[in-house]
Enzyme design. Structure first.
Site, PDB file in Angstrom:
ATOM      1  N   ASN A 177     -30.767   3.359   0.607  1.00  0.00           N
ATOM      2  CA  ASN A 177     -29.826   4.496   0.607  1.00  0.00           C
ATOM      3  C   ASN A 177     -30.351   5.733   1.340  1.00  0.00           C
ATOM      4  O   ASN A 177     -29.592   6.425   2.000  1.00  0.00           O
ATOM      5  CB  ASN A 177     -29.395   4.838  -0.821  1.00  0.00           C
ATOM      6  CG  ASN A 177     -30.539   5.284  -1.680  1.00  0.00           C
ATOM      7  OD1 ASN A 177     -31.641   4.744  -1.599  1.00  0.00           O
ATOM      8  ND2 ASN A 177     -30.311   6.277  -2.498  1.00  0.00           N
TER       9      ASN A 177
ATOM     10  N   GLU B  60     -38.984   3.620  -9.798  1.00  0.00           N
ATOM     11  CA  GLU B  60     -37.885   4.596  -9.713  1.00  0.00           C
ATOM     12  C   GLU B  60     -36.607   3.788  -9.590  1.00  0.00           C
ATOM     13  O   GLU B  60     -36.350   3.179  -8.551  1.00  0.00           O
ATOM     14  CB  GLU B  60     -38.069   5.498  -8.492  1.00  0.00           C
ATOM     15  CG  GLU B  60     -39.377   6.254  -8.462  1.00  0.00           C
ATOM     16  CD  GLU B  60     -39.513   7.270  -9.582  1.00  0.00           C
ATOM     17  OE1 GLU B  60     -38.482   7.713 -10.111  1.00  0.00           O
ATOM     18  OE2 GLU B  60     -40.653   7.596  -9.932  1.00  0.00           O
TER      19      GLU B  60
ATOM     20  N   CYS C  58     -29.253   7.930  -5.787  1.00  0.00           N
ATOM     21  CA  CYS C  58     -29.515   7.627  -7.192  1.00  0.00           C
ATOM     22  C   CYS C  58     -29.238   8.828  -8.084  1.00  0.00           C
ATOM     23  O   CYS C  58     -29.037   8.682  -9.279  1.00  0.00           O
ATOM     24  CB  CYS C  58     -30.959   7.171  -7.350  1.00  0.00           C
ATOM     25  SG  CYS C  58     -32.109   8.374  -6.673  1.00  0.00           S
TER      26      CYS C  58
ATOM     27  N   GLU D  35     -42.907  10.430  -9.447  1.00  0.00           N
ATOM     28  CA  GLU D  35     -43.393  10.702  -8.104  1.00  0.00           C
ATOM     29  C   GLU D  35     -43.446  12.221  -7.931  1.00  0.00           C
ATOM     30  O   GLU D  35     -43.153  12.979  -8.834  1.00  0.00           O
ATOM     31  CB  GLU D  35     -42.432  10.079  -7.080  1.00  0.00           C
ATOM     32  CG  GLU D  35     -42.365   8.572  -7.203  1.00  0.00           C
ATOM     33  CD  GLU D  35     -41.559   7.915  -6.082  1.00  0.00           C
ATOM     34  OE1 GLU D  35     -40.350   8.173  -5.986  1.00  0.00           O
ATOM     35  OE2 GLU D  35     -42.166   7.149  -5.308  1.00  0.00           O
TER      36      GLU D  35
HETATM   37  P1  NAD Z   1     -32.907  -3.348  -4.651  1.00  0.00           P
HETATM   38  O1  NAD Z   1     -33.580  -3.318  -5.964  1.00  0.00           O
HETATM   39  O2  NAD Z   1     -31.977  -4.435  -4.356  1.00  0.00           O
HETATM   40  O3  NAD Z   1     -33.980  -3.360  -3.463  1.00  0.00           O
HETATM   41  C1  NAD Z   1     -34.965  -2.357  -3.315  1.00  0.00           C
HETATM   42  C2  NAD Z   1     -36.119  -2.928  -2.504  1.00  0.00           C
HETATM   43  O4  NAD Z   1     -36.759  -3.951  -3.278  1.00  0.00           O
HETATM   44  C3  NAD Z   1     -35.721  -3.586  -1.196  1.00  0.00           C
HETATM   45  O5  NAD Z   1     -36.701  -3.324  -0.226  1.00  0.00           O
HETATM   46  C4  NAD Z   1     -35.708  -5.066  -1.560  1.00  0.00           C
HETATM   47  O6  NAD Z   1     -35.907  -5.912  -0.463  1.00  0.00           O
HETATM   48  C5  NAD Z   1     -36.865  -5.146  -2.528  1.00  0.00           C
HETATM   49  N1  NAD Z   1     -36.845  -6.262  -3.480  1.00  0.00           N
HETATM   50  C6  NAD Z   1     -35.775  -6.941  -3.958  1.00  0.00           C
HETATM   51  N2  NAD Z   1     -36.186  -7.914  -4.800  1.00  0.00           N
HETATM   52  C7  NAD Z   1     -37.528  -7.840  -4.868  1.00  0.00           C
HETATM   53  C8  NAD Z   1     -38.518  -8.566  -5.576  1.00  0.00           C
HETATM   54  N3  NAD Z   1     -38.212  -9.571  -6.395  1.00  0.00           N
HETATM   55  N4  NAD Z   1     -39.805  -8.201  -5.425  1.00  0.00           N
HETATM   56  C9  NAD Z   1     -40.137  -7.171  -4.616  1.00  0.00           C
HETATM   57  N5  NAD Z   1     -39.250  -6.459  -3.906  1.00  0.00           N
HETATM   58  C10 NAD Z   1     -37.951  -6.777  -4.036  1.00  0.00           C
HETATM   59  O7  NAD Z   1     -32.203  -1.930  -4.510  1.00  0.00           O
HETATM   60  P2  NAD Z   1     -31.254  -1.438  -3.352  1.00  0.00           P
HETATM   61  O8  NAD Z   1     -29.927  -2.106  -3.504  1.00  0.00           O
HETATM   62  O9  NAD Z   1     -31.970  -1.515  -2.055  1.00  0.00           O
HETATM   63  O10 NAD Z   1     -31.125   0.111  -3.707  1.00  0.00           O
HETATM   64  C11 NAD Z   1     -30.174   0.635  -4.578  1.00  0.00           C
HETATM   65  C12 NAD Z   1     -30.800   0.930  -5.922  1.00  0.00           C
HETATM   66  O11 NAD Z   1     -31.917   1.809  -5.764  1.00  0.00           O
HETATM   67  C13 NAD Z   1     -29.852   1.639  -6.850  1.00  0.00           C
HETATM   68  O12 NAD Z   1     -29.954   1.065  -8.120  1.00  0.00           O
HETATM   69  C14 NAD Z   1     -30.374   3.071  -6.872  1.00  0.00           C
HETATM   70  O13 NAD Z   1     -30.083   3.796  -8.029  1.00  0.00           O
HETATM   71  C15 NAD Z   1     -31.835   2.831  -6.743  1.00  0.00           C
HETATM   72  N6  NAD Z   1     -32.502   4.035  -6.285  1.00  0.00           N
HETATM   73  C16 NAD Z   1     -33.292   4.714  -7.153  1.00  0.00           C
HETATM   74  C17 NAD Z   1     -33.913   5.880  -6.757  1.00  0.00           C
HETATM   75  C18 NAD Z   1     -34.807   6.663  -7.688  1.00  0.00           C
HETATM   76  O14 NAD Z   1     -35.557   7.498  -7.209  1.00  0.00           O
HETATM   77  N7  NAD Z   1     -34.756   6.418  -8.982  1.00  0.00           N
HETATM   78  C19 NAD Z   1     -33.734   6.357  -5.450  1.00  0.00           C
HETATM   79  C20 NAD Z   1     -32.909   5.626  -4.587  1.00  0.00           C
HETATM   80  C21 NAD Z   1     -32.306   4.465  -5.011  1.00  0.00           C
END
Ligand code: NAD
Length: 484
Positions: free
Chosen positions: A153, A251, A285, A464
């Site tokens: 995002n 996060e 997020c 963080e």
């Molecule tokens: P996601 O969890 O699908 O993927 C995030 C990252 O993790 C990607 O690089 C993905 O390839 C990797 N990943 C997926 N499965 C994995 C595994 N089994 N082992 C290791 N890595 C793996 O999330 P997304 O769809 O890319 O992002 C959206 C989500 O991120 C939303 O839930 C949003 O709220 C959250 N988010 C949180 C914050 C925060 O600071 N809390 C900030 C931005 C986004």
């Protein structure tokens, strides 16, 4: 610095294809077409990246902070010099307006490097004096090889939010950006080469989460994982990493409340609420997706929000008048639409939006959705409990502070909350009782990089930002010296 058609991994200081030679498609969501390809990396690529990081670690971890400072500042300078190219690449990958990438994503990526480059010059540790007996001092040492995994995002913004402090504290990094938005991380590899970052200090492996990402999390040589992404992915990562006793920073998702009291500055609140609802298509997020409004101003608020939402311009991400670009992928657009159908099944009324936008060429196949406002849902329904992460907000009235708090705290998440009121005592009472890692009063997304950043409940573990992340990326060692 131009984006390429075939991206490469950045391992041991060089740009290399995946060992398997396989590639994944990279789609531009505004046109719905494949426009480049990324290495489909697996365990073999991750092993190479880890080996490079291990080789670089002894020297990097003992490099003087001022040397790390200079290198990180140089990387920031290169990003700044190529700002337009980075912003256009971020937009092409994610669908967000170039104007947003120019004003938020890329400036923040530079700031992340500058902030932690300078932080490390001022990072100190504690000492504890035992009068007449002994002195304890704490050494803060880097951990070793660490993994940094980020979502789509805010691609470069969040990737560098992890990488910069990890490098500043003397760790070597194996990073993986989201497979949906890899381009600016690839361009960062080139910036690191140009800046003269020693080989192996930072390695960037592209590919799928369950393959390349999972291999980073599983590798015993990787001693800490800093992850930002969805809550269910966070759960999987914790399950893999915890038995290995890895340090974890997670996060995760949010379902943030935006609580509006009748005594707020209505105009300021409306401007802030429109931003917190739909910035980046609601794909931040920290967006406030559940809006609770004190009853005396509820009707006025609802009418004004619907009017202003309908006014938002959804369209060509390269146009300077566009407010909302495309959603990140077809799958994500379908997910958001499925929640809108669910909202209706659960008894909600869609007051505006929620329909795809018919776009002119070349955007006919792009993932454009009108932002939606939904009314009439109970707090415990799925639409109000699950993270949608799209341009959808729900609104509901409340009568008392207690009721607002119960609604705000009534989900599994606890990332951020916003309160609009002119009553400072009420603001403080609410801030104390809200179950979230961040509370904004009369503002949203005002960010000071020195502050702790993260969530409670299912929104994450650890913090963080500022000193917190410098502590995360270092191990404290107590040294106790007895007086003679
Ligand atoms: P996601 O969890 O699908 O993927 C995030 C990252 O993790 C990607 O690089 C993905 O390839 C990797 N990943 C997926 N499965 C994995 C595994 N089994 N082992 C290791 N890595 C793996 O999330 P997304 O769809 O890319 O992002 C959206 C989500 O991120 C939303 O839930 C949003 O709220 C959250 N988010 C949180 C914050 C925060 O600071 N809390 C900030 C931005 C986004």
């Amino acid at each position: 610095m131009s984006p390429d058609k075939y991206l490469k991994n950045y391992i041991n200081g060089a740009l290399v294809p995946a060992e398997s030679g396989n590639y994944l498609d990279n789609v531009n969501p505004a046109i719905g077409q494949v426009y480049s390809h990324i290495p489909d990396s697996d365990e073999e690529d991750v092993k190479k990246a880890i080996a490079a990081a291990q080789k670089a670690y002894p020297e990097w971890s003992t490099t003087e902070p001022r040397v790390r400072f200079r290198l990180l500042m140089r990387i920031a300078d290169i990003i700044e010099q190529n700002m337009q190219a980075f912003a256009e690449a971020e937009s092409a990958d994610s669908g967000k307006p170039v104007s947003m990438a120019m004003s938020v994503d890329i400036p923040r990526a530079q700031s992340n490097f500058r902030f932690f480059a300078t932080s490390i010059l001022h990072f100190g540790a504690e000492s504890h004096h035992m009068a007449g007996e002994a002195i304890n001092y704490t050494l803060r040492q880097p951990i070793g090889v660490v993994g940094c995994i980020s979502p789509w995002n805010l691609p470069l913004y969040l990737f560098t939010w992890k990488i910069a402090p990890a490098l500043a504290t003397g760790n070597c990094v194996v990073g993986k950006p989201s497979e949906l938005t890899p381009m600016t991380a690839y361009m960062l590899s080139k910036a690191c080469i140009e800046a003269g970052l020693p080989a192996g200090v930072l390695n960037i492996v592209h590919g799928l989460g369950h393959k390349a990402g999972q291999a980073i999390v599983e590798a015993p040589e990787v001693k800490a994982i800093s992850f930002t992404g969805g809550t269910s992915t966070g759960k999987k990562i914790a399950a893999t990493a915890a038995p290995e006793f890895k340090k974890l920073s997670l996060e995760l998702g949010g379902k943030n409340p935006n609580i509006i009291f009748a005594d707020c500055d209505f105009d300021e609140m409306m401007v802030g609420t429109l931003r917190s609802s739909f910035s980046n298509n609601g794909q931040i997020c920290l967006c406030g997706s559940r809006i609770y409004v004190e009853r005396p101003i509820y009707d006025r608020f609802r009418d004004e929000l619907v009017k202003r939402t309908q006014f938002l311009k959804v369209g060509d991400p390269s146009s300077s008048v566009t407010d909302l670009g495309a959603l990140v992928s077809k799958g994500h657009m379908e997910k958001v639409q499925s929640y809108l159908s669910l909202a209706e099944v659960e008894g909600g009324t869609i007051l505006c939006g929620g329909t795809p936008v018919e776009m002119p060429a070349p955007f006919e196949e792009g993932y454009f959705l009108r932002p939606a406002v939904v009314e009439g849902l109970p707090i415990d329904c799925r639409t109000n409990q699950e993270e949608i992460f799209g341009p959808v907000v729900t609104i509901a009235p409340f009568d008392t502070e207690e009721e607002a708090l119960a609604m705000a705290n009534g989900t599994q998440f606890g990332l951020s909350a916003t309160v609009w009121t002119k009553d400072i005592s009420r603001a403080n009472r609410m801030a104390e009782k809200l179950q979230s890692g961040i509370v904004w009063v009369n503002c949203w997304m005002v960010r000071d990089l020195r502050t702790p950043f993260g969530g409670v409940k299912n929104s994450g573990v650890g913090r963080e930002g500022g000193q917190e992340v410098l502590r995360f990326f270092t191990e404290p060692k107590n040294v106790c010296i007895k007086y003679g």
